[in-house]
Design an enzyme around this catalytic site. Structure first.
Site, PDB file in Angstrom:
ATOM      1  N   ALA A   1       0.823  -1.143  -0.117  1.00  0.00           N
ATOM      2  CA  ALA A   1      -0.049   0.086  -0.103  1.00  0.00           C
ATOM      3  C   ALA A   1       0.964   1.154  -0.101  1.00  0.00           C
ATOM      4  CB  ALA A   1      -0.903  -0.047   1.424  1.00  0.00           C
TER       5      ALA A   1
ATOM      6  N   GLY B   1       0.719  -4.957   0.861  1.00  0.00           N
ATOM      7  CA  GLY B   1      -0.401  -5.033   0.278  1.00  0.00           C
ATOM      8  C   GLY B   1      -0.394  -5.776  -1.273  1.00  0.00           C
TER       9      GLY B   1
HETATM   10  N1  CAA Z   1       4.568   3.130  -0.548  1.00  0.00           N
HETATM   11  C1  CAA Z   1       4.850   4.097  -1.268  1.00  0.00           C
HETATM   12  N2  CAA Z   1       6.154   4.325  -1.911  1.00  0.00           N
HETATM   13  C2  CAA Z   1       6.977   3.378  -2.166  1.00  0.00           C
HETATM   14  C3  CAA Z   1       6.526   2.294  -1.356  1.00  0.00           C
HETATM   15  C4  CAA Z   1       5.255   2.008  -0.852  1.00  0.00           C
HETATM   16  N3  CAA Z   1       4.872   0.915  -0.291  1.00  0.00           N
HETATM   17  N4  CAA Z   1       7.580   1.278  -1.838  1.00  0.00           N
HETATM   18  C5  CAA Z   1       8.478   1.910  -2.457  1.00  0.00           C
HETATM   19  N5  CAA Z   1       7.968   3.058  -2.681  1.00  0.00           N
HETATM   20  C6  CAA Z   1       8.869   4.099  -3.211  1.00  0.00           C
HETATM   21  C7  CAA Z   1      10.094   4.704  -2.507  1.00  0.00           C
HETATM   22  O1  CAA Z   1       9.775   5.713  -1.415  1.00  0.00           O
HETATM   23  C8  CAA Z   1      10.829   5.222  -3.696  1.00  0.00           C
HETATM   24  O2  CAA Z   1      10.344   6.518  -4.032  1.00  0.00           O
HETATM   25  P1  CAA Z   1      11.408   7.977  -3.771  1.00  0.00           P
HETATM   26  O3  CAA Z   1      12.291   7.533  -5.074  1.00  0.00           O
HETATM   27  O4  CAA Z   1      10.384   8.975  -4.454  1.00  0.00           O
HETATM   28  O5  CAA Z   1      12.078   7.932  -2.620  1.00  0.00           O
HETATM   29  C9  CAA Z   1      10.693   4.328  -4.742  1.00  0.00           C
HETATM   30  O6  CAA Z   1       9.548   3.637  -4.490  1.00  0.00           O
HETATM   31  C10 CAA Z   1      11.778   3.223  -4.885  1.00  0.00           C
HETATM   32  O7  CAA Z   1      11.815   2.613  -3.688  1.00  0.00           O
HETATM   33  P2  CAA Z   1      13.272   2.388  -2.752  1.00  0.00           P
HETATM   34  O8  CAA Z   1      14.269   3.474  -3.077  1.00  0.00           O
HETATM   35  O9  CAA Z   1      13.227   2.234  -1.486  1.00  0.00           O
HETATM   36  O10 CAA Z   1      13.897   1.045  -3.652  1.00  0.00           O
HETATM   37  P3  CAA Z   1      14.850   0.119  -3.153  1.00  0.00           P
HETATM   38  O11 CAA Z   1      15.154  -0.991  -4.129  1.00  0.00           O
HETATM   39  O12 CAA Z   1      15.906   0.652  -2.371  1.00  0.00           O
HETATM   40  O13 CAA Z   1      13.898  -0.699  -1.904  1.00  0.00           O
HETATM   41  C11 CAA Z   1      11.920  -1.739  -1.066  1.00  0.00           C
HETATM   42  C12 CAA Z   1      12.958  -1.615  -2.295  1.00  0.00           C
HETATM   43  C13 CAA Z   1      12.488  -2.950  -0.106  1.00  0.00           C
HETATM   44  C14 CAA Z   1      10.677  -2.596  -1.679  1.00  0.00           C
HETATM   45  C15 CAA Z   1      11.604  -0.567  -0.482  1.00  0.00           C
HETATM   46  O14 CAA Z   1      11.092   0.216  -1.361  1.00  0.00           O
HETATM   47  C16 CAA Z   1      10.664  -0.817   0.695  1.00  0.00           C
HETATM   48  O15 CAA Z   1      10.958  -1.329   1.762  1.00  0.00           O
HETATM   49  N6  CAA Z   1       9.130  -0.347   0.413  1.00  0.00           N
HETATM   50  C17 CAA Z   1       8.238  -0.572   1.662  1.00  0.00           C
HETATM   51  C18 CAA Z   1       7.716  -1.934   1.527  1.00  0.00           C
HETATM   52  C19 CAA Z   1       6.727  -2.014   2.461  1.00  0.00           C
HETATM   53  O16 CAA Z   1       6.775  -1.664   3.720  1.00  0.00           O
HETATM   54  N7  CAA Z   1       5.397  -2.423   2.000  1.00  0.00           N
HETATM   55  C20 CAA Z   1       4.170  -2.450   3.000  1.00  0.00           C
HETATM   56  C21 CAA Z   1       3.410  -1.213   2.934  1.00  0.00           C
HETATM   57  S1  CAA Z   1       1.877  -1.130   4.012  1.00  0.00           S
HETATM   58  C22 CAA Z   1       0.859  -2.171   3.648  1.00  0.00           C
HETATM   59  O17 CAA Z   1       0.898  -2.696   2.570  1.00  0.00           O
HETATM   60  C23 CAA Z   1      -0.398  -2.150   4.407  1.00  0.00           C
HETATM   61  C24 CAA Z   1      -1.586  -3.187   3.981  1.00  0.00           C
HETATM   62  O18 CAA Z   1      -1.517  -4.349   4.553  1.00  0.00           O
HETATM   63  C25 CAA Z   1      -2.247  -2.984   3.056  1.00  0.00           C
END
Ligand code: CAA
Length: 259
Positions: A67, A110
């Site tokens: 999400a 998500g």
């Molecule tokens: N929401 C919003 N933006 C996100 C995102 C997310 N879930 N995941 C990645 N992005 C964005 C980053 O902020 C980044 O944007 P900017 O360049 O503007 O900073 C871009 O996507 C690229 O991401 P990274 O630079 O972080 O890429 P990476 O390769 O270094 O890392 C990753 C990849 C490990 C997937 C890391 O992005 C990450 O940990 N993302 C979040 C994963 C997460 O926690 N997901 C759960 C969300 S909560 C949820 O889903 C609730 C539910 O149950 C419905």
């Protein structure tokens, strides 16, 4: 109006449509607009006679990284309640036609939950699955504690949900979360091929069989068997049942019409 965050590809194989999540810079983070577009697209394809199976993918780097954290970060509990973001998920869950997820790269939070809403999952060797919400101070909210536990069992689900550890495609395969693992260059092609196999079957039987398998998740064995039997009997009202059995006896390929 054209959707902004998804792309719909029609007839990628006979009777197969493909929806691609398309917010690549944000790793396909599932914001409200994207989920609304996905819900609307699935509704349209579910009603389209030219579609019998649907493939849902992201891109090579990410199926979806969860999400949209930026969209949720400042929200209060009441905002979350009023937004009711998961009502779109409830509609998606009602899709009658089978959805095959084609997963490469990240399927997190998500993203993993959306994948688990699909009926079969083809993954690339680079796929990584996880429920990292715990690291954000929350927990899964779109089925992660329920569908993941049913798919992989308590031990692994608990570990993934409580530590946020990502698992590899091979681990996911071994745990029963996904159907198959293929080289990255083949993940979409394989998913389309699998969807094509399903699309060659009798469409009414496919829909009713999907419905019956899903019933197994939320009913007793007795009620599930009763439900299965009713759907089985009902299919004898279809022209495709006559065609399927006739074709078997005539040793030819059936020509299913979805009636
Ligand atoms: N929401 C919003 N933006 C996100 C995102 C997310 N879930 N995941 C990645 N992005 C964005 C980053 O902020 C980044 O944007 P900017 O360049 O503007 O900073 C871009 O996507 C690229 O991401 P990274 O630079 O972080 O890429 P990476 O390769 O270094 O890392 C990753 C990849 C490990 C997937 C890391 O992005 C990450 O940990 N993302 C979040 C994963 C997460 O926690 N997901 C759960 C969300 S909560 C949820 O889903 C609730 C539910 O149950 C419905």
């Amino acid at each position: 109006m054209q959707p902004e965050f998804i792309i719909i590809h029609q007839q990628v194989a006979p009777y197969v449509a493909h929806i691609q999540l398309n917010r690549p810079k944000e790793l396909n983070a599932l914001n409200l607009q994207l989920m609304g577009e996905l819900r609307d697209a699935l509704k349209l394809l579910d009603a389209d006679d030219q579609v019998r199976a649907i493939v849902l993918s992201g891109n090579e780097k990410a199926f979806a990284a969860g999400a949209d954290i930026k969209q949720m970060a400042e929200k209060s509990a009441i905002d979350m309640f009023n937004t009711d973001q998961f009502s779109t998920w409830d509609t998606i869950k009602k899709t009658k036609k089978p959805i095959i997820a084609a997963v490469s790269g990240f399927a997190l939070g998500g993203g993993c939950e959306l994948m688990m809403l699909c009926d079969m999952i083809v993954a690339s060797e680079t796929a990584r699955f996880g429920q990292p919400e715990i690291k954000l101070g929350v927990m899964p909210g779109a089925g992660g504690t329920q569908r993941l536990t049913r798919a992989v069992g308590k031990a692994l689900a608990m570990e993934m949900v409580l530590t946020g550890r990502f698992i590899t495609a091979q681990e996911a395969l071994q745990a029963g979360l996904i159907n198959r693992v293929v080289p990255v260059e083949l993940f979409l092609q394989e998913a389309i091929k699998l969807a094509g196999e399903v699309a060659a079957m009798a469409p009414l039987a496919v829909k009713m069989a999907k419905e019956a398998v899903l019933k197994a998740f939320d009913t007793t064995l007795d009620e599930g068997l009763h439900f299965e039997r009713k759907n089985f009997y009902l299919l004898f009202a279809s022209a495709d049942q006559k065609e399927g059995m006739q074709a078997f006896m005539e040793k030819r390929t059936p020509d299913f019409k979805g009636q």
